[in-house]
Design an enzyme around this catalytic site. Structure first.
Site, PDB file in Angstrom:
ATOM      1  N   CYS A   1      44.173  36.038  41.818  1.00  0.00           N
ATOM      2  CA  CYS A   1      42.919  35.557  42.412  1.00  0.00           C
ATOM      3  C   CYS A   1      43.020  35.238  43.903  1.00  0.00           C
ATOM      4  CB  CYS A   1      42.416  34.348  41.648  1.00  0.00           C
ATOM      5  SG  CYS A   1      40.676  34.044  41.963  1.00  0.00           S
TER       6      CYS A   1
ATOM      7  N   HIS B   1      42.884  35.808  35.475  1.00  0.00           N
ATOM      8  CA  HIS B   1      43.497  34.571  34.999  1.00  0.00           C
ATOM      9  C   HIS B   1      43.616  34.705  33.484  1.00  0.00           C
ATOM     10  CE1 HIS B   1      42.542  32.514  38.797  1.00  0.00           C
ATOM     11  NE2 HIS B   1      41.347  33.055  38.728  1.00  0.00           N
TER      12      HIS B   1
END
Lengths: 268, 446
Positions: free
Chosen positions: A95, A207
């Site tokens: 991310c 994630h």
């Protein structure tokens, strides 16, 4: 055998359970009697700390935290990161971390944040009026030679699952994507690519956290780090991944990954 | 109110009330939001028309953890004065839930009978709600990482709050938790009448800062905050070493206060409700008496007896809350009064669809205590995997891990593994809590 795992800025960049990647690597090492020592590379980490790392893990961050990180990750620290990744030190960056591995990130507010420029890619936030890319994601690994090495290990065509939650969009230049999206948004909702792969470094928006439910990636990272460090062929002993397999099956079923993956293959 | 508005209001109210009755009768279990949605569609100004009828004060309660418990305490205190309260009591804190709650105290002519309205407000809905409904008091409890998939990040939420509160009348009272740096900073930048609650009890400091911590960086300048001590997550006594930002002076002395229930988080809830009640000019003896006699809100440390066994339900919906819950369970385990824990992880909209937060919980502390852990819920294997990775050894014989996809089987097996005189602890997410309660009591929540 032992490895030193460098956890990038854990107090600044660990917004969405990405600590799970560190826990996963450490435990999978421990269960095989490998000693994986975790070094927290926070703002006070030294150049020597960075230099000792065999395996990097970086997580997601809020925009403001990301700015603080980039102010710190400059000069010789940045140069060592660059050199190590060029030399094949493996890592997994989720991310916010891939955003800083590219040339720059333009947040929703404020100034462009310059990245390390290791990956030929750029990231932009289209503004807070745009939707965040949020939801479960599944993608097929395509990056070479990663995919061949994992196929040799587990057979089949490896599919990665996770949960994406990002405002920024990433656009790749001359760098391989990590995979092709089956379900979800991926890098930018447009080109169908997810993540990037360079040297032995994995960059992804997934994630979940990523590694516990995709244990083949965790084991590849450990093996690659050991091979680089000890300059010998490494074959890790298998572990009981029954629970991970069941969690994956449940998500595949929910996302109808089987059907979609098949349709995608027949279209190719 | 204009005559036409009144007529349409009456119609909307009547229909919504019929829906409530039908939903209850058929036990459909959605009576906490559906009537509000229908009435709101019939009459878009409904919320504003209801709010302007509250006789004394409208109180908004916002924050990640503790809204329901704090509301219930405040409600009980105000009821002790003989006041009539409207309150969205079932944790339905989106706009439809709030309208439904107000409708419950409204007659068929559209007249609302309430001295106070206590409204638990969802973090993200808060700015939207302020457009229709002006509170006299806004109570901000804390801002943790919760359901980030819906909300974006903590900083972004606090910016939105500031934007929403700034235009409100200066006479609005904003009561904030000074121990939370983000809220403290917010308070210092508001032109309204701001009051702060918080702890001044260094003997309650934690030994270390837990992992699941959001904002330990100065909201003013971005430098790392220095903590003299932490009470819970990022709540504590702090100052910034590089600018002049520090914890605000408190308007309440926590050392003079007892608390409801157990745990530091409930001390915060007590102080929050207490300072609000003081602001409403309620006499101190009455407040403290109510605090002393308070019982748990539903699903929050709620205790039931099932098949002769004690069951305690501890809502666990984010890392901070679940860490505190584990701390409490381990204390009870250490006294030899608990053997089995049931974890139920769902990922529906009210829970947040992202379950990665379980990796920010220190479940290692739960696994280290041994005993039996039963796991269920929509994401049963995600939680099972988290517990697997919480064990030092892959096959830990001290820990009996039982996985049941079906919640009913999970509850049965957990009860069977609970010896007499012991308490079964159930840790569900929000939607899982509703299911657990229904299975245990045979009733849906209204």
């Amino acid at each position: 055998m032992e490895l030193t795992l460098g956890w990038l800025y854990p107090t600044l960049m660990s917004t969405y359970g990405d600590r799970g990647n560190v826990i996963c690597l450490q435990q999978r090492g421990y269960w095989r009697e490998l000693d994986i020592k975790v070094v927290r590379l926070d703002l006070n980490a030294t150049v020597t700390d960075f230099d000792n790392i065999d395996l990097f893990v970086g997580g997601g961050a809020q925009d403001r935290q990301q700015e603080i990180v980039m102010r710190d990750l400059q000069g010789s620290k940045a140069q060592i990161m660059r050199n190590k990744i060029e030399a094949g030190t493996p890592g997994v960056f989720t991310c916010g971390s891939p955003q800083l591995l590219g040339h720059y990130y333009e947040p929703a507010y404020g100034q462009r944040i310059e990245g390390l420029g290791i990956f030929d890619m750029v990231s932009r936030h289209p503004g807070n009026e745009s939707n965040r890319c949020i939801g479960n994601i599944a993608f097929r690994l395509t990056a070479s030679p990663l995919v061949q090495m994992i196929q040799a290990r587990i057979g089949g065509s490896p599919i990665v699952i996770g949960f994406e939650n990002h405002g920024g969009r990433t656009y790749l230049g001359n760098v391989q994507p990590l995979g092709r999206v089956i379900v979800g948004n991926g890098n930018n909702q447009e080109d169908g690519y997810e993540g990037a792969f360079y040297g032995n470094a994995i960059a992804t928006y997934a994630h979940g956290p990523l590694l516990p439910k995709n244990p083949f990636l965790a084991d590849w990272l450990i093996e690659t780090a050991l091979e680089l460090k000890y300059q010998q062929n490494i074959q890790l002993s298998p572990l009981d991944d029954d629970l991970a397999e069941k969690a994956r099956k449940a998500m595949f079923k929910r996302l109808e990954v089987g059907k979609l993956a098949q349709a995608a293959t027949s279209n190719e | 109110m204009k005559l036409l508005d009144r007529a349409r209001l009456g119609l909307a109210v009547a229909l919504a009330k019929t829906v409530t009755a039908v939903v209850r009768k058929l036990r459909l279990g959605a009576a906490s939001v559906l009537p509000g949605e229908i009435a709101n569609r019939l009459h878009p100004k409904l919320l504003a028309l209801l709010c302007e009828q509250v006789r004394e004060e409208i109180i908004f309660i916002v924050g990640t953890n503790g809204k329901t418990t704090t509301s219930l305490l405040l409600r009980t205190i105000l009821e002790e004065t003989g006041a009539k309260i409207a309150h969205n009591a079932t944790g339905a804190n989106l706009i439809n839930g709030i309208i439904t709650a107000l409708l419950a105290d409204t007659n068929l002519l559209g007249k609302l009978n309430a001295d106070y309205a206590i409204l638990e407000v969802d973090e993200n809905v808060f700015p939207l709600l302020l457009k229709d409904c002006q509170p006299g008091i806004i109570l901000g409890l804390n801002l943790f990482r919760d359901q980030l998939d819906r909300y974006g990040e903590v900083d972004a939420i606090s910016d939105k709050w500031q934007e929403a509160i700034l235009p409100l009348p200066q006479s609005t009272t904003v009561i904030l938790n000074a121990d939370d740096p983000t809220l403290c900073y917010l308070g210092k930048n508001l032109p309204q009448n701001v009051l702060f609650f918080g702890l001044n009890e260094p003997h309650l400091y934690l030994e270390e800062i837990p992992h699941a911590v959001d904002s330990i960086y100065c909201p003013a300048c971005g430098a790392s905050l220095e903590y003299q001590g932490v009470y819970l997550s990022h709540l504590g006594d702090y100052h910034c070493p590089s600018c002049d930002f520090s914890k605000a002076k408190l308007d309440i002395n926590s050392q003079e206060w007892g608390q409801i229930l157990v745990g530091v988080y409930n001390k915060y809830n007590t102080l929050a409700a207490g300072l609000t009640a003081q602001t409403l000019n309620i006499a101190m003896p009455l407040i403290q008496e109510t605090v002393k006699n308070f019982r748990a809100a539903f699903g929050r440390a709620e205790e039931l007896t099932v098949k002769g066994k004690q069951v305690r339900i501890l809502l666990s919906k984010n890392p901070v809350g679940m860490n505190e819950t584990i701390r409490t369970i381990n204390e009870i385990k250490a006294q030899g009064k608990s053997e089995t824990t049931l974890l139920v992880l769902n990922d529906r909209t009210p829970d947040g669809t992202d379950v990665s937060w379980i990796w920010d919980v220190d479940t290692e502390k739960l696994a280290a205590q041994g005993g039996t852990i039963v796991i269920s819920g929509d994401r049963v294997y995600d939680m099972a995997l988290r517990i697997q990775y919480s064990q030092q050894n892959l096959n830990n014989s001290d820990l009996n891990l039982i996985i049941k996809e079906k919640l009913k089987e999970a509850i049965d097996v957990a009860l069977n593994h609970t010896p007499p005189e012991h308490t079964l602890h159930i840790l569900p997410t929000y939607s899982a809590m509703l299911e657990v309660r229904q299975l245990l009591t045979g009733r849906k929540i209204q």
